[in-house]
Design a protein around this motif. Structure first.
Motif, PDB file in Angstrom:
ATOM      1  N   LEU A  37       0.830  -1.202   0.000  1.00 27.75           N
ATOM      2  CA  LEU A  37       0.000   0.000   0.000  1.00 27.75           C
ATOM      3  C   LEU A  37       0.868   1.257   0.000  1.00 27.75           C
ATOM      4  O   LEU A  37       0.559   2.241  -0.693  1.00 27.75           O
ATOM      5  CB  LEU A  37      -0.902  -0.020   1.223  1.00 27.75           C
ATOM      6  N   GLY A  38       1.979   1.227   0.739  1.00 26.69           N
ATOM      7  CA  GLY A  38       2.850   2.393   0.800  1.00 26.69           C
ATOM      8  C   GLY A  38       3.486   2.704  -0.532  1.00 26.69           C
ATOM      9  O   GLY A  38       3.577   3.868  -0.939  1.00 26.69           O
ATOM     10  N   LEU A  39       3.951   1.664  -1.250  1.00 25.21           N
ATOM     11  CA  LEU A  39       4.538   1.901  -2.577  1.00 25.21           C
ATOM     12  C   LEU A  39       3.502   2.470  -3.539  1.00 25.21           C
ATOM     13  O   LEU A  39       3.802   3.374  -4.336  1.00 25.21           O
ATOM     14  CB  LEU A  39       5.114   0.588  -3.120  1.00 25.21           C
ATOM     15  N   LEU A  40       2.284   1.939  -3.479  1.00 31.21           N
ATOM     16  CA  LEU A  40       1.226   2.415  -4.369  1.00 31.21           C
ATOM     17  C   LEU A  40       0.951   3.900  -4.136  1.00 31.21           C
ATOM     18  O   LEU A  40       0.850   4.684  -5.091  1.00 31.21           O
ATOM     19  CB  LEU A  40      -0.033   1.580  -4.137  1.00 31.21           C
ATOM     20  N   LEU A  41       0.837   4.308  -2.873  1.00 27.50           N
ATOM     21  CA  LEU A  41       0.524   5.706  -2.579  1.00 27.50           C
ATOM     22  C   LEU A  41       1.727   6.618  -2.775  1.00 27.50           C
ATOM     23  O   LEU A  41       1.596   7.729  -3.307  1.00 27.50           O
ATOM     24  CB  LEU A  41       0.006   5.824  -1.139  1.00 27.50           C
ATOM     25  N   ALA A  42       2.909   6.181  -2.329  1.00 28.93           N
ATOM     26  CA  ALA A  42       4.098   7.030  -2.431  1.00 28.93           C
ATOM     27  C   ALA A  42       4.452   7.332  -3.871  1.00 28.93           C
ATOM     28  O   ALA A  42       4.929   8.435  -4.196  1.00 28.93           O
ATOM     29  CB  ALA A  42       5.278   6.367  -1.722  1.00 28.93           C
ATOM     30  N   LEU A  43       4.232   6.369  -4.777  1.00 27.09           N
ATOM     31  CA  LEU A  43       4.584   6.570  -6.184  1.00 27.09           C
ATOM     32  C   LEU A  43       3.421   7.099  -7.009  1.00 27.09           C
ATOM     33  O   LEU A  43       3.642   7.695  -8.071  1.00 27.09           O
ATOM     34  CB  LEU A  43       5.071   5.247  -6.786  1.00 27.09           C
ATOM     35  N   GLY A  44       2.179   6.879  -6.550  1.00 27.29           N
ATOM     36  CA  GLY A  44       1.033   7.265  -7.363  1.00 27.29           C
ATOM     37  C   GLY A  44       0.409   8.600  -7.021  1.00 27.29           C
ATOM     38  O   GLY A  44      -0.230   9.223  -7.879  1.00 27.29           O
ATOM     39  N   LEU A  45       0.557   9.090  -5.796  1.00 29.06           N
ATOM     40  CA  LEU A  45      -0.111  10.331  -5.410  1.00 29.06           C
ATOM     41  C   LEU A  45       0.554  11.604  -5.919  1.00 29.06           C
ATOM     42  O   LEU A  45      -0.147  12.566  -6.255  1.00 29.06           O
ATOM     43  CB  LEU A  45      -0.235  10.412  -3.888  1.00 29.06           C
ATOM     44  N   PRO A  46       1.885  11.703  -5.968  1.00 35.16           N
ATOM     45  CA  PRO A  46       2.503  12.973  -6.379  1.00 35.16           C
ATOM     46  C   PRO A  46       1.999  13.453  -7.738  1.00 35.16           C
ATOM     47  O   PRO A  46       1.858  12.667  -8.685  1.00 35.16           O
ATOM     48  CB  PRO A  46       3.994  12.639  -6.423  1.00 35.16           C
ATOM     49  N   GLY A  47       1.712  14.747  -7.817  1.00 29.75           N
ATOM     50  CA  GLY A  47       1.257  15.356  -9.063  1.00 29.75           C
ATOM     51  C   GLY A  47      -0.240  15.343  -9.243  1.00 29.75           C
ATOM     52  O   GLY A  47      -0.758  15.981 -10.166  1.00 29.75           O
ATOM     53  N   ARG A  48      -0.986  14.617  -8.399  1.00 30.15           N
ATOM     54  CA  ARG A  48      -2.441  14.590  -8.526  1.00 30.15           C
ATOM     55  C   ARG A  48      -3.042  15.839  -7.885  1.00 30.15           C
ATOM     56  O   ARG A  48      -2.408  16.532  -7.092  1.00 30.15           O
ATOM     57  CB  ARG A  48      -3.026  13.339  -7.868  1.00 30.15           C
ATOM     58  N   SER A  49      -4.300  16.093  -8.208  1.00 34.13           N
ATOM     59  CA  SER A  49      -4.975  17.246  -7.621  1.00 34.13           C
ATOM     60  C   SER A  49      -5.232  16.987  -6.142  1.00 34.13           C
ATOM     61  O   SER A  49      -5.395  15.833  -5.715  1.00 34.13           O
ATOM     62  CB  SER A  49      -6.302  17.504  -8.330  1.00 34.13           C
ATOM     63  N   PRO A  50      -5.268  18.038  -5.336  1.00 26.43           N
ATOM     64  CA  PRO A  50      -5.541  17.840  -3.906  1.00 26.43           C
ATOM     65  C   PRO A  50      -6.841  17.085  -3.657  1.00 26.43           C
ATOM     66  O   PRO A  50      -6.918  16.248  -2.765  1.00 26.43           O
ATOM     67  CB  PRO A  50      -5.609  19.273  -3.357  1.00 26.43           C
ATOM     68  N   ARG A  51      -7.861  17.361  -4.458  1.00 27.55           N
ATOM     69  CA  ARG A  51      -9.139  16.669  -4.266  1.00 27.55           C
ATOM     70  C   ARG A  51      -8.992  15.176  -4.535  1.00 27.55           C
ATOM     71  O   ARG A  51      -9.537  14.347  -3.795  1.00 27.55           O
ATOM     72  CB  ARG A  51     -10.190  17.283  -5.183  1.00 27.55           C
ATOM     73  N   LEU A  52      -8.273  14.827  -5.601  1.00 29.66           N
ATOM     74  CA  LEU A  52      -8.094  13.420  -5.918  1.00 29.66           C
ATOM     75  C   LEU A  52      -7.260  12.726  -4.841  1.00 29.66           C
ATOM     76  O   LEU A  52      -7.555  11.592  -4.453  1.00 29.66           O
ATOM     77  CB  LEU A  52      -7.416  13.272  -7.282  1.00 29.66           C
ATOM     78  N   MET A  53      -6.224  13.410  -4.364  1.00 32.70           N
ATOM     79  CA  MET A  53      -5.405  12.810  -3.311  1.00 32.70           C
ATOM     80  C   MET A  53      -6.214  12.595  -2.034  1.00 32.70           C
ATOM     81  O   MET A  53      -6.083  11.556  -1.384  1.00 32.70           O
ATOM     82  CB  MET A  53      -4.187  13.699  -3.039  1.00 32.70           C
ATOM     83  N   MET A  54      -7.053  13.551  -1.714  1.00 39.60           N
ATOM     84  CA  MET A  54      -7.889  13.385  -0.542  1.00 39.60           C
ATOM     85  C   MET A  54      -8.863  12.231  -0.739  1.00 39.60           C
ATOM     86  O   MET A  54      -9.100  11.421   0.174  1.00 39.60           O
ATOM     87  CB  MET A  54      -8.664  14.677  -0.260  1.00 39.60           C
TER      88      MET A  54
END
Length: 745
Positions: free
Chosen positions: A383-400
């Motif tokens: 789960l950590g690899l998925l979030l650490a590599l996938g979240l950067p650059g997304r919109s704040p709303r999508l990340m939330m």
């Protein structure tokens, strides 16, 4: 270095991987050293309790387990515990007469009971003839002997094992004696000392088990030991021994697995009928069936006297009975995941029920398997690899959204494992990982946060304390800007006789006086979390419970009013020393439903409060001069601010309102009033009661005495004395209600 780390996707991914590694190391360390009360352990304990509250065990209530409660009613009817042992024997006989199959005592009989005949024989002045007659009756009044004769192998006595030093009583035989090398290698918890029942009770053949509860570091009983060791001797819990007898099993046997040079405990088997899964120290997660009262409970006095409800007595037929207490004075109440004040005897009932349910082939236990650490760390990594590599650059709303979805998925999966597999998996580190990575990657939303900061500061900067503004900036969602109706407390403060005062001052002097006055009272209001609504000349209007929530708004408002008057006493001393005019202020407060929000036109707006409850606060302020009191509060404010000592002022009806208001004066904080003040207030309250009951002769006499003793409060006494001066109470109308109508604002 840090600036580069948080710049762009690459930096955020590096930071995310660093967070992942640190949290995995933290969780691995928590697994290596369980039960030390670290932050992750404490959070997991809270989540464990939440699971119990949201998804309690669903077990059939079809087993005949009954609790006989030495409750408060029993203490009142039968006498305080400990009882004479003959009465305990009578209780056992009464249970047998009702058909109880098995009886377990969650109490210990470690000290000899009193024998009244023996005590008489020890008296110095007893006649010889009476001594000879009583000597043969000693055995008949020996409660311990009577109880010993009543016991049999199906009556189990509890005992304590501890490490407090000293042994008392006699332990029953252990169910297992380990060889010396096995005792040295086993992980079973060992306790060196014990407190057991008297030898003559233990030697009758009655078995027993320990009744030890070991709370977690936060004081909550989530697990109980099922086996404990004293040297090489291994003893069962009372509930475990009762389960063995209930199942007719001939033996108990430990199950252990080799781990290096250790023999790790994994469970205990009850004959061939059931297996109880344990952790390596011998503890079982208590599968609480529900809150206190989940098992049939009968007051012990009802069993003794046979006057319990018929259906309760019928439940004792072929029942497995646990005798314990829910009485506060007997100190056997525990804190559990479901509630505080949970009877310890009911914990044993839950364990007994779960063991017997397991013998029937039902899945009743909750476990933390030995593969738990590996599963949690593997899930953290994926789960950590998925979030650490996938979240950067997304919109704040999508990340939330991803963070919320991840948390919901974790909670749902964890709840499913709990409810369907009866597996208690740690959740804190996984949730902390999702939250940490989400927060790290939502830094890009600082533009929106900065815009909110400027909006809040521009709207509230002059009306609420700076610390209050910071709280609103930190949590903008908690700020209520749109118009809404909510319970609030409003305060009005005004200088008395301001017009005549201002006539003797130049414009510059008046400006300086008002500035010093308004600054002083505003500072006090800010100190008590109030919001300034407006200044109108010398009038100050403030309110509580907006824009941020304040559940104790009435308390804070009354405290602010008292401190404002104390502040004005200091200001008056300063003005007098400087040759400036001195003055007093009146303060009115009311609590009620008010409309609050950012209101106004497109030309001018303000955050303000409106409503009938606001108007009443203003009316009360204007009446302070009439009654000669510094502060007036409504009955609504007094009811919600009980932390103060009050003086009842009057029952009034103000202009524009039909409802009657009980106006009072807050005198001081509760606990700060001396006996002399309290006595004076009590006598004034009695005088008001006499006035309202038309006993004006008594009221006049009391008010005259009070005026002589308390010149500072004489204005209020004079109000009532003037009212009664020329009026005959007998001539008042029959419907006179002692309400004074104030026809002017």
């Amino acid at each position: 270095m840090m600036a580069w780390l948080f710049r762009g996707k690459r930096g955020l991914r590096a930071a995310g991987l660093l967070v992942l590694v640190l949290l995995m190391l933290w969780q691995a360390d928590a697994f290596r050293r369980p039960g030390l009360g670290g932050p992750l352990d404490r959070l997991d304990a809270v989540l464990y309790d939440w699971r119990f509250q949201m998804l309690p065990p669903q077990r059939a209530a079809d087993l005949p387990i009954v609790i006989v409660d030495l409750d408060e009613a029993t203490q009142q009817r039968e006498g305080r515990w400990p009882w004479d042992r003959a009465k305990v024997a009578a209780l056992i006989q009464a249970l047998r007469a009702q058909g109880a199959a098995l009886i377990g005592f969650d109490v210990v009989f470690s000290e000899p009971g009193p024998n009244p005949v023996r005590q008489l024989l020890q008296a110095d002045a007893l006649p010889v003839e009476l001594s000879a007659m009583l000597a043969g009756q000693t055995e008949a009044f020996d409660g311990d002997a009577i109880l010993a004769r009543t016991l049999d192998p199906y009556v189990l006595l509890g005992f304590f094992m501890h490490a407090d030093g000293g042994d008392a009583g006699q332990l029953p035989a252990p169910f297992m004696v380990l060889p010396p090398e096995a005792a040295a290698a086993t992980t079973t918890r060992a306790l060196p000392d014990y407190t057991a029942s008297l030898p003559q009770l233990t030697e009758t053949g009655a078995g027993g088990g320990f009744v030890v509860a070991v709370p977690d570091p936060d004081g909550i009983v989530r697990r109980v030991p099922m086996v404990l060791r004293r040297g090489a001797d291994v003893y069962p819990a009372l509930s475990l021994e009762m389960a063995r007898l209930a199942l007719g099993a001939p033996w108990l046997r430990l199950e252990q697995a080799d781990r290096g040079d250790q023999r790790v405990l994994t469970g205990v088997r009850i004959g061939r009928d059931a297996r109880v899964p344990l952790d390596e120290q011998g503890n079982l997660l208590v599968p609480y069936r529900g809150r206190a009262g989940s098992f049939t409970t009968i007051s012990a006095t009802g069993v003794l006297r046979g006057d319990a409800p018929a259906e309760s007595l019928a439940a004792l037929q072929d029942a497995f009975v646990l005798v314990g207490t829910s009485a506060l004075g007997l100190a056997d109440l525990r804190t559990t995941p479901l509630q505080t004040g949970y009877p310890g005897v009911e914990t044993h009932a839950n364990v007994l029920d779960a063991v017997l349910q397991a013998a029937l082939g039902r899945d009743a236990f909750y476990v933390q398997p030995d593969w738990t650490p590996g599963a949690v760390l593997a899930l953290m990594l994926g789960l950590g690899l998925l979030l650490a590599l996938g979240l950067p650059g997304r919109s704040p709303r999508l990340m939330m959204g991803c963070a919320v979805a991840g948390l919901l998925a974790l909670v749902a999966a964890n709840g499913w494992a709990w409810d369907h597999l009866h597996v208690a998996l740690p959740l804190a580190a996984l949730m902390l990982l999702v939250v940490s990575l989400a927060v790290l990657n939502i830094v890009g939303g600082y533009v929106t946060a900065n815009r909110q900061r400027h909006a809040i500061q521009s709207l509230f900067g002059e009306y609420v304390p700076a610390a209050y503004v910071e709280r609103m900036v930190a949590s903008p969602d908690s700020v209520h800007l749109s118009g809404e109706q909510r319970p609030m407390t409003v305060l009005f403060a005004d200088i008395r006789n301001f017009t005549s005062l201002s006539e003797h001052l130049s414009a510059g002097e008046l400006k300086d006086l008002l500035s010093r006055y308004l600054s002083s009272v505003t500072e006090v209001i800010f100190q008590h979390q109030g919001t300034i609504d407006k200044y109108v000349g010398d009038m100050v209007m403030a309110f509580w419970n907006a824009p941020l929530d304040d559940e104790r708004h009435a308390v804070h408002a009354v405290r602010a009013a008292l401190d404002m008057q104390a502040c004005m006493a200091r200001v008056r001393a300063e003005f007098e020393a400087a040759g400036l005019p001195v003055f007093r202020i009146g303060i009115g407060l009311n609590t009620g439903s008010m409309n609050v929000g950012d209101m106004g036109s497109r030309y001018r707006r303000a955050y303000t409060v409106l409503g009938d409850a606001v108007n009443l606060g203003s009316r009360l302020e204007s009446l302070t001069a009439y009654y000669g009191v510094p502060i007036l509060v409504s009955d609504a404010t007094r009811a919600q601010a009980p932390d103060f000592v009050y003086r009842t002022v009057d029952r009034i009806r103000v202009k524009g309102r039909r409802d009657v208001v009980e106006a009072s004066e807050p005198v001081c904080e509760a606990g700060r009033a001396g006996p002399e003040l309290l006595d004076r207030l009590a006598r004034f309250e009695q005088a008001i009661a006499d006035y309202r009951a038309r006993r004006w002769l008594q009221a006049r006499a009391a008010l005259i005495r009070l005026r002589a003793e308390d010149p500072d409060g004489g204005a209020l006494y004079a109000v009532y004395l003037d009212r009664m001066a020329d009026v005959d109470p007998a001539g008042l109308p029959a419907d006179w209600d002692a309400v004074h109508d104030h026809l002017q604002k």
